[in-house]
Design a protein around this motif. Structure first.
Motif, PDB file in Angstrom:
ATOM      1  N   SER A 191       0.838  -1.068  -0.145  1.00 48.80           N
ATOM      2  CA  SER A 191       0.107   0.084  -0.045  1.00 48.80           C
ATOM      3  C   SER A 191       0.756   1.138  -0.003  1.00 48.80           C
ATOM      4  O   SER A 191       1.941   1.384   0.803  1.00 48.80           O
ATOM      5  CB  SER A 191      -0.737   0.024   1.335  1.00 48.80           C
ATOM      6  N   ASP A 192       0.376   2.268  -0.570  1.00 49.12           N
ATOM      7  CA  ASP A 192       1.147   3.677  -0.642  1.00 49.12           C
ATOM      8  C   ASP A 192       0.906   4.341   0.533  1.00 49.12           C
ATOM      9  O   ASP A 192       1.389   5.501   0.722  1.00 49.12           O
ATOM     10  CB  ASP A 192       0.826   4.370  -1.840  1.00 49.12           C
ATOM     11  N   ASP A 193       0.001   3.971   1.512  1.00 52.08           N
ATOM     12  CA  ASP A 193      -0.263   4.640   2.868  1.00 52.08           C
ATOM     13  C   ASP A 193      -0.990   3.828   3.745  1.00 52.08           C
ATOM     14  O   ASP A 193      -2.122   3.705   3.902  1.00 52.08           O
ATOM     15  CB  ASP A 193      -1.094   5.846   2.352  1.00 52.08           C
ATOM     16  N   ALA A 194      -0.137   2.697   4.041  1.00 52.24           N
ATOM     17  CA  ALA A 194      -0.875   1.407   4.914  1.00 52.24           C
ATOM     18  C   ALA A 194      -1.208   2.221   6.511  1.00 52.24           C
ATOM     19  O   ALA A 194      -0.206   2.891   7.010  1.00 52.24           O
ATOM     20  CB  ALA A 194       0.062   0.406   4.880  1.00 52.24           C
ATOM     21  N   ARG A 195      -2.170   1.697   6.757  1.00 51.98           N
ATOM     22  CA  ARG A 195      -2.694   2.378   8.295  1.00 51.98           C
ATOM     23  C   ARG A 195      -3.061   1.195   9.221  1.00 51.98           C
ATOM     24  O   ARG A 195      -3.962   0.472   8.404  1.00 51.98           O
ATOM     25  CB  ARG A 195      -3.429   3.510   8.160  1.00 51.98           C
ATOM     26  N   ILE A 196      -2.596   1.034  10.158  1.00 52.10           N
ATOM     27  CA  ILE A 196      -3.178  -0.072  11.139  1.00 52.10           C
ATOM     28  C   ILE A 196      -3.774   0.622  12.459  1.00 52.10           C
ATOM     29  O   ILE A 196      -3.239   1.504  13.037  1.00 52.10           O
ATOM     30  CB  ILE A 196      -1.855  -1.092  11.463  1.00 52.10           C
ATOM     31  N   LEU A 197      -4.951   0.230  12.734  1.00 50.99           N
ATOM     32  CA  LEU A 197      -5.583   0.948  14.044  1.00 50.99           C
ATOM     33  C   LEU A 197      -5.842  -0.152  15.080  1.00 50.99           C
ATOM     34  O   LEU A 197      -6.629  -1.093  14.684  1.00 50.99           O
ATOM     35  CB  LEU A 197      -6.880   1.769  13.609  1.00 50.99           C
ATOM     36  N   HIS A 198      -5.561   0.071  16.382  1.00 53.99           N
ATOM     37  CA  HIS A 198      -6.057  -0.872  17.413  1.00 53.99           C
ATOM     38  C   HIS A 198      -7.130  -0.178  18.362  1.00 53.99           C
ATOM     39  O   HIS A 198      -6.883   0.988  18.260  1.00 53.99           O
ATOM     40  CB  HIS A 198      -4.830  -1.186  18.189  1.00 53.99           C
ATOM     41  N   ALA A 199      -8.231  -0.972  18.530  1.00 52.43           N
ATOM     42  CA  ALA A 199      -9.264  -0.426  19.398  1.00 52.43           C
ATOM     43  C   ALA A 199      -8.798  -0.469  20.887  1.00 52.43           C
ATOM     44  O   ALA A 199      -8.786  -1.730  21.487  1.00 52.43           O
ATOM     45  CB  ALA A 199     -10.570  -1.325  19.025  1.00 52.43           C
ATOM     46  N   GLY A 200      -8.467   0.562  21.398  1.00 51.05           N
ATOM     47  CA  GLY A 200      -7.944   0.419  22.743  1.00 51.05           C
ATOM     48  C   GLY A 200      -9.070   0.791  23.829  1.00 51.05           C
ATOM     49  O   GLY A 200     -10.450   0.832  23.163  1.00 51.05           O
ATOM     50  N   SER A 201      -8.860   0.945  24.954  1.00 47.51           N
ATOM     51  CA  SER A 201      -9.927   1.189  25.981  1.00 47.51           C
ATOM     52  C   SER A 201      -9.641   2.001  27.175  1.00 47.51           C
ATOM     53  O   SER A 201      -8.381   1.964  27.638  1.00 47.51           O
ATOM     54  CB  SER A 201     -10.520  -0.366  26.540  1.00 47.51           C
ATOM     55  N   ASN A 202     -10.754   2.820  27.706  1.00 47.21           N
ATOM     56  CA  ASN A 202     -10.266   3.558  28.899  1.00 47.21           C
ATOM     57  C   ASN A 202     -10.194   2.908  30.183  1.00 47.21           C
ATOM     58  O   ASN A 202      -9.420   3.314  30.975  1.00 47.21           O
ATOM     59  CB  ASN A 202     -11.980   4.194  29.161  1.00 47.21           C
ATOM     60  N   ILE A 203     -10.238   1.311  29.893  1.00 47.25           N
ATOM     61  CA  ILE A 203     -10.089   0.629  31.036  1.00 47.25           C
ATOM     62  C   ILE A 203      -8.680   0.848  31.605  1.00 47.25           C
ATOM     63  O   ILE A 203      -8.273   0.548  32.774  1.00 47.25           O
ATOM     64  CB  ILE A 203     -10.571  -0.777  30.936  1.00 47.25           C
ATOM     65  N   ILE A 204      -7.795   0.999  30.531  1.00 48.56           N
ATOM     66  CA  ILE A 204      -6.336   1.080  31.134  1.00 48.56           C
ATOM     67  C   ILE A 204      -6.185   2.288  32.191  1.00 48.56           C
ATOM     68  O   ILE A 204      -4.783   2.296  32.889  1.00 48.56           O
ATOM     69  CB  ILE A 204      -5.554   1.219  29.990  1.00 48.56           C
ATOM     70  N   LYS A 205      -6.971   3.000  32.309  1.00 48.88           N
ATOM     71  CA  LYS A 205      -6.683   3.915  33.464  1.00 48.88           C
ATOM     72  C   LYS A 205      -6.408   3.341  34.713  1.00 48.88           C
ATOM     73  O   LYS A 205      -5.895   3.887  35.680  1.00 48.88           O
ATOM     74  CB  LYS A 205      -8.055   4.820  33.553  1.00 48.88           C
ATOM     75  N   HIS A 206      -6.900   2.163  34.758  1.00 53.31           N
ATOM     76  CA  HIS A 206      -6.605   1.102  36.366  1.00 53.31           C
ATOM     77  C   HIS A 206      -5.027   1.422  36.243  1.00 53.31           C
ATOM     78  O   HIS A 206      -4.584   1.256  37.571  1.00 53.31           O
ATOM     79  CB  HIS A 206      -7.048  -0.122  36.047  1.00 53.31           C
ATOM     80  N   PHE A 207      -4.280   1.465  35.319  1.00 56.32           N
ATOM     81  CA  PHE A 207      -2.961   1.479  35.368  1.00 56.32           C
ATOM     82  C   PHE A 207      -2.279   2.862  35.904  1.00 56.32           C
ATOM     83  O   PHE A 207      -1.286   2.988  36.133  1.00 56.32           O
ATOM     84  CB  PHE A 207      -2.013   1.158  34.236  1.00 56.32           C
ATOM     85  N   PHE A 208      -3.239   3.792  36.210  1.00 59.86           N
ATOM     86  CA  PHE A 208      -2.553   4.920  36.987  1.00 59.86           C
ATOM     87  C   PHE A 208      -2.216   4.520  38.235  1.00 59.86           C
ATOM     88  O   PHE A 208      -1.550   5.007  38.896  1.00 59.86           O
ATOM     89  CB  PHE A 208      -3.590   6.159  36.962  1.00 59.86           C
ATOM     90  N   ASP A 209      -2.972   3.516  38.788  1.00 61.41           N
ATOM     91  CA  ASP A 209      -2.517   2.904  40.129  1.00 61.41           C
ATOM     92  C   ASP A 209      -1.134   2.214  39.900  1.00 61.41           C
ATOM     93  O   ASP A 209      -0.839   1.343  39.109  1.00 61.41           O
ATOM     94  CB  ASP A 209      -3.609   1.891  40.525  1.00 61.41           C
ATOM     95  N   PRO A 210       0.036   2.721  40.768  1.00 61.36           N
ATOM     96  CA  PRO A 210       1.282   2.152  40.440  1.00 61.36           C
ATOM     97  C   PRO A 210       1.630   0.917  40.834  1.00 61.36           C
ATOM     98  O   PRO A 210       2.621   0.111  40.326  1.00 61.36           O
ATOM     99  CB  PRO A 210       2.280   3.303  41.389  1.00 61.36           C
ATOM    100  N   LYS A 211       0.672   0.260  41.334  1.00 62.14           N
ATOM    101  CA  LYS A 211       0.708  -1.219  41.706  1.00 62.14           C
ATOM    102  C   LYS A 211       0.348  -2.287  40.669  1.00 62.14           C
ATOM    103  O   LYS A 211       0.379  -3.469  40.801  1.00 62.14           O
ATOM    104  CB  LYS A 211      -0.222  -1.720  42.971  1.00 62.14           C
ATOM    105  N   ARG A 212      -0.544  -1.566  39.691  1.00 62.10           N
ATOM    106  CA  ARG A 212      -1.031  -2.393  38.477  1.00 62.10           C
ATOM    107  C   ARG A 212       0.162  -2.875  37.811  1.00 62.10           C
ATOM    108  O   ARG A 212       1.056  -2.023  37.495  1.00 62.10           O
ATOM    109  CB  ARG A 212      -1.882  -1.615  37.772  1.00 62.10           C
ATOM    110  N   GLU A 213       0.188  -4.305  37.303  1.00 64.66           N
ATOM    111  CA  GLU A 213       1.049  -4.541  36.136  1.00 64.66           C
ATOM    112  C   GLU A 213       0.577  -5.640  35.384  1.00 64.66           C
ATOM    113  O   GLU A 213      -0.553  -6.340  35.954  1.00 64.66           O
ATOM    114  CB  GLU A 213       2.227  -5.231  36.786  1.00 64.66           C
ATOM    115  N   ILE A 214       1.191  -6.014  34.272  1.00 64.06           N
ATOM    116  CA  ILE A 214       0.557  -7.128  33.473  1.00 64.06           C
ATOM    117  C   ILE A 214       1.076  -8.594  34.255  1.00 64.06           C
ATOM    118  O   ILE A 214       2.445  -8.665  34.387  1.00 64.06           O
ATOM    119  CB  ILE A 214       1.140  -7.122  32.032  1.00 64.06           C
ATOM    120  N   ASP A 215       0.033  -9.349  34.376  1.00 63.46           N
ATOM    121  CA  ASP A 215       0.816 -10.606  34.948  1.00 63.46           C
ATOM    122  C   ASP A 215       1.317 -11.675  33.798  1.00 63.46           C
ATOM    123  O   ASP A 215       0.479 -12.535  33.671  1.00 63.46           O
ATOM    124  CB  ASP A 215      -0.649 -11.210  35.816  1.00 63.46           C
TER     125      ASP A 215
END
Ligand SMILES: NC(=O)c1ccc[n+]([C@@H]2O[C@H](COP(=O)([O-])OP(=O)(O)OC[C@H]3O[C@@H](n4cnc5c(N)ncnc54)[C@H](OP(=O)(O)O)[C@@H]3O)[C@@H](O)[C@H]2O)c1
Length: 321
Positions: free
Chosen positions: A131-155
């Motif tokens: 493609s001359d202008d390839a674009r990929i888009l991911h559907a993210g979520s507001n739910i990542i706001k839980h990671f404002f808590d510094p104790k949160r991490e990916i298990d």
């Protein structure tokens, strides 16, 4: 720009369906990549009739299954000569469901929301490069706001195989972790594919009305919460329009490795150190900052390496890659 070839995963309902409709209305070629052909056929017909665009294809894809992604990619590449826009919209969020493994032994939320987009992108990479202008888009979520808590991490210890943690498993927690991992994957993919001219961004979705079918997938308690949220959420077409703008507008042509909010402003990372109570409230209620955790290079690399490892160990069983 009105003849782009667009793949949208999970295009049979909600935001994905509204996006498929909008792209079709504007004259693009739309490939609805859905796991349930019977249900999705009706949506496809509805879109063709309402938009008068016959270039709306329906192809079978289960993003939680490696086998299905290989088959989809194989078929897509034999039918189409390039891919301009890839929207990873499908997601698993059956809140209240018990711990489930995908057919490849990966926790189902993580398999669908993170490993799926990683592998599907890889399998379609050669077509994106055309493609001359390839674009990929991911559907993210507001739910990542839980990671404002510094104790949160990916298990990372509980993403494959049986669940071993002493903490109770919930899809909600996994969904939250998977959407954070997806943002990190967005940043990493953008770096990896920059030299190929492929742009990778994510949209932080802060709510869209859920369909009756979607509400049926969650337990009664979550259904009640979601039904109340639905009163305040906008129609899916609002976010679908954001997908459309990010993937077609000249304004975003050179943007890559960004997380956008619902107003299509680029979000920026919060500072890792606490800025005091008021600032923290502002971050959690606002739409301009994302958690500093997303900037952790070590974790980002870990997400990338894990996706690579999980999908490479299976690639021997397939005839492409
Ligand atoms: N609505 C919101 O408030 C909200 C908020 C934040 C983020 N988001 C994100 O927005 C995106 C769209 O959500 P939505 O609200 O439009 O929900 P939705 O109507 O339930 O759409 C989700 C779609 O994903 C599909 N899907 C799920 N697992 C799949 C799999 N393994 N393979 C293929 N397709 C699969 C579903 O197909 P089936 O019909 O076959 O199940 C459905 O078409 C998701 O990424 C979601 O996380 C939504």
């Amino acid at each position: 720009m009105n003849n782009r070839i667009v793949v949208i995963t999970g295009a049979n309902s909600g935001i994905g369906k509204a996006a498929a409709k909008q792209f079709a209305k504007e004259g693009h070629t739309v490939i609805m990549a859905c796991r349930n052909i019977e249900v999705s056929r009706k949506t496809q017909e509805e879109i063709v009739t309402s938009t008068n665009n016959t270039q709306v294809d329906l192809m079978k894809l289960d993003v939680s299954s490696f086998e299905s992604m290989y088959q989809f990619a194989d078929e897509f590449m034999s039918k189409y000569e390039k891919l301009d826009i890839l929207i990873h919209n499908a997601a698993y969020f059956n809140h209240g469901a018990k711990h489930t493994l995908s057919t490849d032994g990966i926790e189902l939320t993580f398999a669908t929301n993170v490993v799926g987009p990683y592998l599907l992108t890889n399998l379609l990479l050669d077509h994106l490069k055309k493609s001359d202008d390839a674009r990929i888009l991911h559907a993210g979520s507001n739910i990542i706001k839980h990671f404002f808590d510094p104790k949160r991490e990916i298990d990372f210890d509980n993403l494959t195989g049986e669940y071993k943690s002493s903490e109770k498993f919930t899809v909600y927690k996994m969904y939250c972790q998977s959407k954070m991992a997806l943002v990190m994957l967005t940043f990493k993919m953008a770096e990896e594919y920059e030299s190929e001219g492929i742009k990778v961004n994510a949209l932080q979705i802060n709510g869209a009305k859920m369909s009756k079918e979607t509400l049926q997938k969650v337990t009664l308690g979550y259904r009640m919460v979601a039904s109340i949220q639905n009163l305040f959420f906008r129609q899916p077409s609002y976010m679908a329009n954001n997908y459309y703008e990010l993937c077609t507008s000249d304004r975003f042509k050179d943007k890559t490795g960004k997380l956008f909010n619902d107003k299509l402003d680029v979000m920026t990372p919060a500072l890792a150190e606490s800025q005091g109570f008021l600032e923290e409230i502002k971050q959690v209620t606002g739409t301009n900052k994302y958690p500093a955790y997303a900037q952790k290079k070590v974790v980002r690399e870990k997400v990338w390496e894990l996706c690579k490892e999980l999908t490479e160990s299976n690639s021997n069983n397939h005839n492409i890659l």
